[in-house]
Design a protein around this motif. Sequence first.
Motif: not given
Lengths: 248, 364
Positions: B182-193
Motif C-alpha cells: 500500500e502506498e497510502r500512509i493511512e492504510r495498514g497501520f494495524l498490520n504495522v503495529w
Amino acid sequence: MSFNYEKANSLLAEWLERQRTAFRSFPSVSDQPGNASQAAELWRSYMLWLTLARILPAQSDAIEDPTDPLVAPTGGGLEGLVGRANESPSFATLWDADRKSMRSYGAWLEMRNASAAHRGLLDKAWQEAHRRFLVELAKAEADGGPLIDSWRKGLDHWLAIANQCLLETQRTDEFLQTQKRLLRSAMDYRLSLRELAEEFCEIHQIPGRGELDDLSRTVHELRRELRALKRRDSATPVTGQGRGVVGC
Amino acid sequence: MLKFSAEQYLKEMAESNRRIADGAKMLAQIKDDDVQIATTPKEAVLRQDKTTLYRYLPTREPSLRLPVLVVYGLIGRYTMADLQEDRSLIRNLLNQGVDVYAVDWGNPGRADRWQSLEDYIDGYLDGCVDFIRARHGIDAINVLGICEGGVFTLCHAALHPEKVKNLIVTITPVDFHADVEEERIERGFLNVWTRSLDAEDIDRIVDAFGYVPGQFMGMVFSMLTPVKSLTKYNVDMLDVFDSEDKLMNFLRMEKWLADRPHHPGEAAKQWLIELYQQNRLVKGEFTLDGRPVDLSRLTMPVLNVYALDDHIIPPSCSKALAPLVGTKDYSEIALPGGHVGVFVSGKSQGIVGKGIVDWLRERC
C-alpha cells in the motif's frame, strides 16, 4: 536525589515569556483581510499549549535519560535502588510479600517512564505539525498556495497537516518501540498487581484469578473432549452437541 | 492564498456557537432508549454456550432456496450488519427474499480465556451450519463472513467444503502482510503495529486480562485515524449537529462502537500471532486442531467483497484470496468507501445487498 528546581524555573520562565508574546499578538478586530503574519500570530494565540510545546525538545530529550532528575522527580536513583532490590537474590522464607510489593513498585516506575518517553515523542510530532502549518501559511501568502477563505478551512487544513505528521510518526521505529515499551510495562504492572492480589487471596482463603483460570481451562478441555467423543460416536452431524446446546 | 477578515472569523464563530446550542438542545431531548440498533425482528434458534444463532423473520416470500448465514468476527459485533432500518445489510437481504441467519458470539469474558479459533470455527460455527442444514433438510448452505468472521468462514469452508454451497467474504484479510504494497500512509497501520510487537507482548496482554479487552482494540483502532479520533467529539460534532438525522446516525454508530466485546485469549493469540504476525493463512501453514487450512479446498463459488478505502483491512490484503482458492468461479466486488462504510454508509446501501443477491441468484 533532589528535584532540579533551577531547570524547572528556567523552563517556567521561558514558558511565561512565550505566553506573554502570544497574548500580545492577538489581532484587533478589523474588517480587513488578514495577512500571513497576522494569521500566524492568531494561530499561535489559539495554540498556547503548543507554544509551551515548543520548549519541550529539551524536556523530550531529557525524558529518554532516566537519570534526569527533572523528568524523574523521584530521582533516577530510586529506579536504580528498586531495580537493585528486585534483582537481589531471594530467600526461601524471608520477605516474600515485600519483594512482590517492591516488584510492583518497580513495574509502576517503569510504566511511568515509558509513558513519559512516549508522550515526549508525540509532543515532537505536534511541534512538527505546528511548524509545517506556519510554513504553509507563509507560503500561501507568498505564492498563492491553497485558498484559505474561512476559519474552518484553516482549521481543517491544520488538522490535515497534524494527521499527516502523526501518521508519519506512528510509522517510525522510534514510535513503535516506545509504544511497545509502554504496552509491555503496563502489562507487567498489571501482572504484578495480580501477584499481590493472589497473595492476599491465599492468606484469606479466597480463590484467586490463577485458580479460576485453571478451573476454566479444565472445563474448557472437558467440553472439547466431550465434543470430540460425540462427533466420533455420531454418524450424523452433531448440531452443536457437547457445547451446552439449547434448541430455541 | 489567505483571505478572510476578523469580522468573517467572528461570524463563523457565532455560527458555530449557534450549532453547538442547537446540538445541545437536540441532545437534551434524546434518551438512550431512543437510540436503537439491530432492530430487525429475529428469533433465537440455537444456543451453544455463549453463542446464539438468530434467524431473522422474513419480510417477503423467499426468492432463494438456500438460506444465508452471516458470520461476524470476535472484534466488534454482528449488529453492524443491521445498524439501522435504512442502513442494514440484513434488511436488504430480507427484502430481496433471502432467508437470513446470523451468529452472535455473546460476551466472552475471563472464563473464555482458553477458547481458541478451533472452538469458534470448528465448534460453534460448524454447529450453526449443521443446525441450519438439518433444519432446512439441505446438504449445504450459503455463508457470508465479515472481517475476522470472513476468515472464520474461509477456514470453515476449507475444512468442510461439502457444507458450503456458496461462500461470500467481505472486508476480509487473507494476506496479513500485503499492506506493505500500500502506498497510502493511512492504510495498514494495524498490520504495522501488530508486527511491531513480540509474540510475548500478546501473551502478556492475554495473561494480564484473560482476553484482549474490547476497549483496548478500540484504542488501537483510534490510532488509525489519529486526528479524527481527537476531533470526533468537538470539531466534527459541528457537522453532526446539522440535523437530527445526522445526530441519530452518529449516536447509533456510537452505540455500536461502545458494544465492543472482549476477544477470547487463546483465539486472540492465534489471530494476532499466527495470522497477523506470522501470516500463516496465506502460506498454507495455518492449522486448526492440527489440520491444515488449505484454501485450495475452496471449490465452491466464492465472492470477495472489499472496500477501496478500507484503512483497517487494506484492499491488497483481501484481494490476495484470488490466486489461492480452488474454484474457477471466483468474483470480486470493489466498493467505494471505508471498512465499516461498506455496510453503514448511505451510498453503499443497496449496492452490497443487491450485488450479493444477484451473485447468489446466478448460482442457485
